[in-house]
Design a protein around this motif. Structure first.
Motif, PDB file in Angstrom:
ATOM      1  N   UNK A 211       0.833  -1.200   0.000  1.00 18.71           N
ATOM      2  CA  UNK A 211       0.000   0.000   0.000  1.00 18.71           C
ATOM      3  C   UNK A 211       0.870   1.252   0.000  1.00 18.71           C
ATOM      4  N   UNK A 212       0.310   2.404  -0.399  1.00 21.51           N
ATOM      5  CA  UNK A 212       1.103   3.644  -0.475  1.00 21.51           C
ATOM      6  C   UNK A 212       1.608   4.084   0.893  1.00 21.51           C
ATOM      7  N   UNK A 213       2.650   4.887   0.865  1.00 24.18           N
ATOM      8  CA  UNK A 213       3.200   5.438   2.103  1.00 24.18           C
ATOM      9  C   UNK A 213       2.129   6.265   2.825  1.00 24.18           C
ATOM     10  N   UNK A 214       2.182   6.214   4.147  1.00 21.45           N
ATOM     11  CA  UNK A 214       1.206   6.939   4.957  1.00 21.45           C
ATOM     12  C   UNK A 214       0.491   5.986   5.894  1.00 21.45           C
ATOM     13  N   UNK A 215      -0.707   6.368   6.330  1.00 23.56           N
ATOM     14  CA  UNK A 215      -1.458   5.523   7.257  1.00 23.56           C
ATOM     15  C   UNK A 215      -1.707   4.112   6.737  1.00 23.56           C
ATOM     16  N   UNK A 216      -1.942   3.976   5.424  1.00 19.16           N
ATOM     17  CA  UNK A 216      -2.202   2.658   4.857  1.00 19.16           C
ATOM     18  C   UNK A 216      -0.974   1.752   4.980  1.00 19.16           C
ATOM     19  N   UNK A 217       0.202   2.278   4.646  1.00 12.15           N
ATOM     20  CA  UNK A 217       1.432   1.483   4.754  1.00 12.15           C
ATOM     21  C   UNK A 217       1.757   1.179   6.217  1.00 12.15           C
ATOM     22  N   UNK A 218       1.442   2.133   7.106  1.00 11.56           N
ATOM     23  CA  UNK A 218       1.717   1.920   8.525  1.00 11.56           C
ATOM     24  C   UNK A 218       0.880   0.765   9.078  1.00 11.56           C
TER      25      UNK A 218
END
Length: 459
Positions: A211-218
């Protein structure tokens, strides 16, 4: 001077009324109203010259104007104005040359004729006004209102980009299953100069998607794994997962979270920017096909369809109804996801080739209603004229396709680097290679690493 003073009989009254409807001012000249008659004739000639100029010099831009709400309003106003002026001329001409009041039968016939001529003018205008209203309604309902204060530059609406990439999503909300699954995901990469298009197909069952960097990747640092047994962690679940978890896409409203995260995810997978998306509800797609009067495709092998295997699409080239087209694109009986992906691209290609302006006009109202129910997109309204022109270029080229399915890509442990490299190679092909590829007639499974012409693969 009245008709009685000029002694117009029934035949003359009918002839002059009809002549005045065909050429303004004839009845005025016949009753010696020369100044008004010449003025009306001049106005008529100017109006006719303007209409002919629009439909000849600007014929290529008419469809572009039809997707701009502002121009639709202007067009509607102009049509209504012309129709009312024409009706007024017919009525005034009739009053000037109608038979004497003692000729009851003659009065009745000429009055009926004048009313029919007025209806002949007003009916097409009412129809055109209705179409303009429906066009405006569809554009406003489906496409995004432009938020930027800077208008799209007519000379270069793509802001210097060599290619523009659209994520085409086929959504299926099955009964008894919560939410929407994006079971068909294809990126159409279009050359903004030539219209040359390559379709990149992603299978719905790709696993461990980064998933893209940010909350989704976290939340999913090692790839998307879903949320329990009901979501095994496939690519087709990301859309609905984002809708159900606002914190995954902060600051994005309901109904936009899914498209936003899926666009960014697909962009990372392919290594190219995904500029816009268009999502079609599969049941609504069937309505669109029915509104078109069906779609002609080549069925290579018999396809069993229906929940209880109650239908069969025989092999051969045939016109499919909406329901048949839906099952052609979604059936997995006696086949698999990857065969289905190929059929879906063939179906998209057939619809794109067969949705010509005459087909659209003949079924415009049905198409408008089906489109509102079936399609959503983030393409801005002010980009639609450029998109219309680009679609014309696409129709004149061969659409190629490359699907990232086995054996090229394992859906369980995808080689993300290989996917991005193949996309880069497909888009960087030289004209000589592109020409050879365009005439390549092998099925995708025979040479999975080479984009193939859909016209050849689907024919």
């Amino acid at each position: 001077m009245t008709g009685k003073q000029r002694e117009f009989g029934l035949g003359a009254s009918i002839a002059l009324t009809v002549a005045s409807a065909a050429l303004w001012g004839v009845a005025h000249l016949a009753t010696h109203r020369h100044r008004m008659g010449i003025a009306l004739m001049a106005a008529y000639v100017l109006m006719l010259a303007g209409v002919l100029t629009v439909f000849t010099a600007f014929s290529t831009r008419l469809l572009s104007l039809a997707v701009q709400p502002g121009w639709l309003t202007v067009l509607t106003g102009a049509l209504v104005g012309i129709a009312l002026a024409w009706t007024a001329v017919i009525i005034r001409s009739f009053l000037l040359v109608r038979p004497d009041s003692s000729d009851t039968a003659g009065r009745f016939l000429t009055t009926t004729l004048a009313a029919a001529l007025c209806a002949l003018v007003l009916a097409p205008t009412a129809y055109a006004t209705r179409m303009a209203y429906l066009s405006r309604d569809v554009v406003s309902h489906v496409f995004a209102t432009t938020t930027s204060s800077a208008p799209v530059v007519a000379q270069d609406p793509w802001n210097g980009a060599k290619r523009v990439n659209f994520l085409l999503i086929g959504a299926d909300a099955a009964p008894g299953r919560p939410g929407v699954r994006t079971d068909s995901m294809t990126v159409a990469s279009v050359d903004t100069e030539t219209g040359a298009t390559t379709l990149f197909g992603l299978p719905r069952n790709l696993q461990k998607v980064q998933l893209p960097h940010g909350p989704a990747r976290s939340r999913f640092p090692f790839g998307f794994t879903g949320d329990g047994p009901s979501t095994p962690g496939l690519l087709n679940e990301i859309f609905q997962y984002a809708e159900d978890h606002p914190e995954m896409v902060p600051g994005v409203g309901k109904g936009k979270r899914g498209p936003s995260l899926l666009k960014r995810t697909v962009s990372d997978i392919l290594g190219i920017p995904v500029n816009y998306y268009a999502m079609v509800d599969m049941k609504g797609f069937a309505e669109i096909v029915d509104a078109m009067g069906g779609v002609r495709v080549t069925v290579k092998d018999p396809i069993v369809y229906g929940k209880y295997r109650e239908g069969l699409l025989p092999a051969g080239t045939r016109k499919l109804s909406g329901e048949e087209a839906l099952w052609y694109g979604r059936s997995r009986t006696d086949s698999d996801d990857y065969v289905r992906m190929g059929r879906q691209k063939c179906l998209l290609n057939a619809v794109a080739k067969q949705a010509d302006p005459m087909t659209v006009l003949k079924s415009f109202e049905k198409l408008a209603a089906a489109t509102k129910r079936a399609i959503s997109s983030d393409v801005p309204q002010d980009l639609l004229p450029a998109l219309i022109e680009l679609s014309d270029k696409v129709k004149d080229t061969r659409i190629r396709s490359l699907s990232f399915v086995p054996p090229l890509i394992s859906t369980v442990t995808p080689d993300w680097y290989l996917i991005r490299r193949k996309v880069s190679e497909a888009l960087d092909e030289r004209p000589a290679n592109r020409s050879a590829s365009a005439h390549h007639s092998a099925a995708p499974t025979q040479d999975p690493e080479t984009p193939v012409s859909l016209d050849a693969a689907c024919g």
